[in-house]
Design an enzyme around this catalytic site. Sequence first.
Site, short mmCIF file in Angstrom:
data_model
loop_
_atom_site.label_atom_id
_atom_site.label_comp_id
_atom_site.label_asym_id
_atom_site.label_seq_id
_atom_site.Cartn_x
_atom_site.Cartn_y
_atom_site.Cartn_z
N ARG A 1 0.86 -1.18 0.00
CA ARG A 1 0.00 0.00 0.00
C ARG A 1 0.89 1.23 0.00
O ARG A 1 1.90 1.27 0.73
CB ARG A 1 -0.91 0.04 1.24
CG ARG A 1 -2.11 -0.90 1.18
CD ARG A 1 -3.13 -0.46 0.11
NE ARG A 1 -4.25 -1.36 0.01
CZ ARG A 1 -4.36 -2.41 -0.79
NH1 ARG A 1 -3.36 -2.70 -1.62
NH2 ARG A 1 -5.43 -3.15 -0.80
N HIS B 1 -0.71 -0.08 -9.69
CA HIS B 1 -1.39 -1.05 -8.81
C HIS B 1 -1.87 -2.27 -9.62
O HIS B 1 -3.04 -2.64 -9.57
CB HIS B 1 -2.57 -0.37 -8.09
CG HIS B 1 -2.92 -1.02 -6.79
ND1 HIS B 1 -3.28 -0.31 -5.66
CD2 HIS B 1 -2.96 -2.32 -6.41
CE1 HIS B 1 -3.55 -1.14 -4.67
NE2 HIS B 1 -3.36 -2.38 -5.10
N GLU C 1 -2.46 7.52 -4.84
CA GLU C 1 -2.74 6.90 -6.14
C GLU C 1 -4.19 7.02 -6.59
O GLU C 1 -4.49 6.97 -7.78
CB GLU C 1 -2.34 5.42 -6.12
CG GLU C 1 -3.26 4.56 -5.26
CD GLU C 1 -2.84 3.09 -5.24
OE1 GLU C 1 -1.65 2.82 -5.06
OE2 GLU C 1 -3.72 2.22 -5.39
P1 NAD Z 1 -1.56 -11.23 4.88
O1 NAD Z 1 -2.65 -10.77 5.79
O2 NAD Z 1 -1.49 -12.68 4.50
O3 NAD Z 1 -0.13 -10.82 5.51
C1 NAD Z 1 0.11 -9.58 6.09
C2 NAD Z 1 1.25 -9.74 7.08
O4 NAD Z 1 1.54 -8.45 7.64
C3 NAD Z 1 0.88 -10.66 8.27
O5 NAD Z 1 1.90 -11.62 8.45
C4 NAD Z 1 0.78 -9.70 9.43
O6 NAD Z 1 1.15 -10.29 10.67
C5 NAD Z 1 1.77 -8.63 9.01
N1 NAD Z 1 1.58 -7.39 9.77
C6 NAD Z 1 0.45 -6.92 10.34
N2 NAD Z 1 0.70 -5.77 10.98
C7 NAD Z 1 2.03 -5.52 10.81
C8 NAD Z 1 2.88 -4.50 11.26
N3 NAD Z 1 2.41 -3.48 12.02
N4 NAD Z 1 4.19 -4.55 10.91
C9 NAD Z 1 4.65 -5.59 10.16
N5 NAD Z 1 3.89 -6.60 9.70
C10 NAD Z 1 2.59 -6.56 10.04
O7 NAD Z 1 -1.67 -10.30 3.59
P2 NAD Z 1 -1.14 -10.61 2.12
O8 NAD Z 1 -2.20 -11.32 1.36
O9 NAD Z 1 0.23 -11.18 2.18
O10 NAD Z 1 -1.09 -9.12 1.53
C11 NAD Z 1 -0.13 -8.19 1.98
C12 NAD Z 1 -0.52 -6.81 1.47
O11 NAD Z 1 -0.43 -6.80 0.05
C13 NAD Z 1 -1.99 -6.44 1.77
O12 NAD Z 1 -2.10 -5.81 3.02
C14 NAD Z 1 -2.37 -5.55 0.63
O13 NAD Z 1 -2.27 -4.20 1.07
C15 NAD Z 1 -1.30 -5.81 -0.44
N6 NAD Z 1 -1.85 -6.28 -1.73
C16 NAD Z 1 -1.49 -5.60 -2.85
C17 NAD Z 1 -1.95 -6.03 -4.10
C18 NAD Z 1 -1.55 -5.32 -5.37
O14 NAD Z 1 -2.16 -5.56 -6.42
N7 NAD Z 1 -0.53 -4.48 -5.35
C19 NAD Z 1 -2.79 -7.14 -4.17
C20 NAD Z 1 -3.13 -7.82 -3.00
C21 NAD Z 1 -2.64 -7.38 -1.77
#
Ligand code: NAD
Length: 353
Positions: free
Chosen positions: A231, A292, A260
């Site tokens: 993000r 994105h 964005e």
């Molecule tokens: P997920 O929920 O499986 O993993 C997120 C991880 O972040 C978890 O392990 C959690 O413990 C950790 N976390 C939570 N709070 C935290 C903190 N304060 N500091 C450090 N780590 C922390 O999520 P995911 O499916 O792996 O997705 C990760 C991110 O990717 C999402 O949050 C989303 O914003 C982003 N995303 C982007 C796209 C894109 O097209 N660019 C698509 C899907 C997801």
Amino acid sequence: MKTIAFFDTKPYDRESFDRANAGRYDIRYFETRLSAAALPLAEGCDAACAFVNAEIDRAVVEGLVARGVKVLAMRCAGYNNVDFRAAYEAGLTVVRVPAYSPYAVAEHAAALLLALTRHVHRAAARTRDYNFSLVGLTGFDLHGKTAGVVGTGKIGRIFADICKGFGMRVLAYDAFPNPATGLEYVPLDRLLAESDVVSLHCPLLPETKHMIDANSLAKAKRGFTLVNTSRGGLVDSDALLAALRDGTVGAAGLDVYEEESEWFYEDRSDATRQNKTLSLLVSLPNVIVTSHQAFLTREALANIASTTLGNLDAFFSGAPLENEICYRCTGTERPEGASCPRRRNGRCIGSQV
Ligand code: NAD
């Protein structure tokens, strides 16, 4: 037949949703993004479907409910753009697609990383001009370097595996370390100090906003490559720009940008007004910005459509809602992943169908 007001429609959404729907819902496709101004389009619809950059504030939530919408189906994983407390209070159920292809996002992060380390974007632009000079295109081996993975959930773990495949040493940071990953967890400061590549994979929360700022950049290994497919708000863009200019950051691959929502997903090439920081970032040779698009694979689109319609099937049939979220389980008041204490009969909100 139940009706879905489908906002922010792109041709690829329509293709995947029509295929998955097979006629069971009346899907009304609108190109406009869900906003207060777009609310009349949802009049009389049973469900609304929105995407990642819609600003779903209290006015939008209450406007949807006033028009008869009972469920908001987010066709994305992230949810920092939804006022969950307002939704809870208004009785609007919110469902999402928690995972559609973590491989798509992790592989895009790797694509940005490889393009930057080997200057692929610059080389492609040169050869198109019949310029076959290699001067200025010297890269570096990833093998033997250190990758710092911030957030070791579904996507971060796959990215870590990809880095291991390149022969990199992997350091990890997570607010909730998971020993089952077998990753070497270190404090964020140490990860920044030792990593040649830092890739962000944690959600945007109040405590993660601007986790990469002037202060944390000052602790980072000089010349490191930053990749952000998570993000935009995780990174203070002005601090990043300054760090790219003075060499603190060697290169940046950004699939997300903190402001964005006004620019991404649309052709803004004729805009008379531009975002100053974004314009400066895209002009740098050591920066790649994508719009994105990390999620955008055939497999992910098919999963998004089938999970979204499956969420709506469960909602309208009264079944438990595996992918429902409310303000009690979004991480704003409880750690992400903890179960919602208000969950009853498999639902956060006891909405009437
Ligand atoms: P997920 O929920 O499986 O993993 C997120 C991880 O972040 C978890 O392990 C959690 O413990 C950790 N976390 C939570 N709070 C935290 C903190 N304060 N500091 C450090 N780590 C922390 O999520 P995911 O499916 O792996 O997705 C990760 C991110 O990717 C999402 O949050 C989303 O914003 C982003 N995303 C982007 C796209 C894109 O097209 N660019 C698509 C899907 C997801």
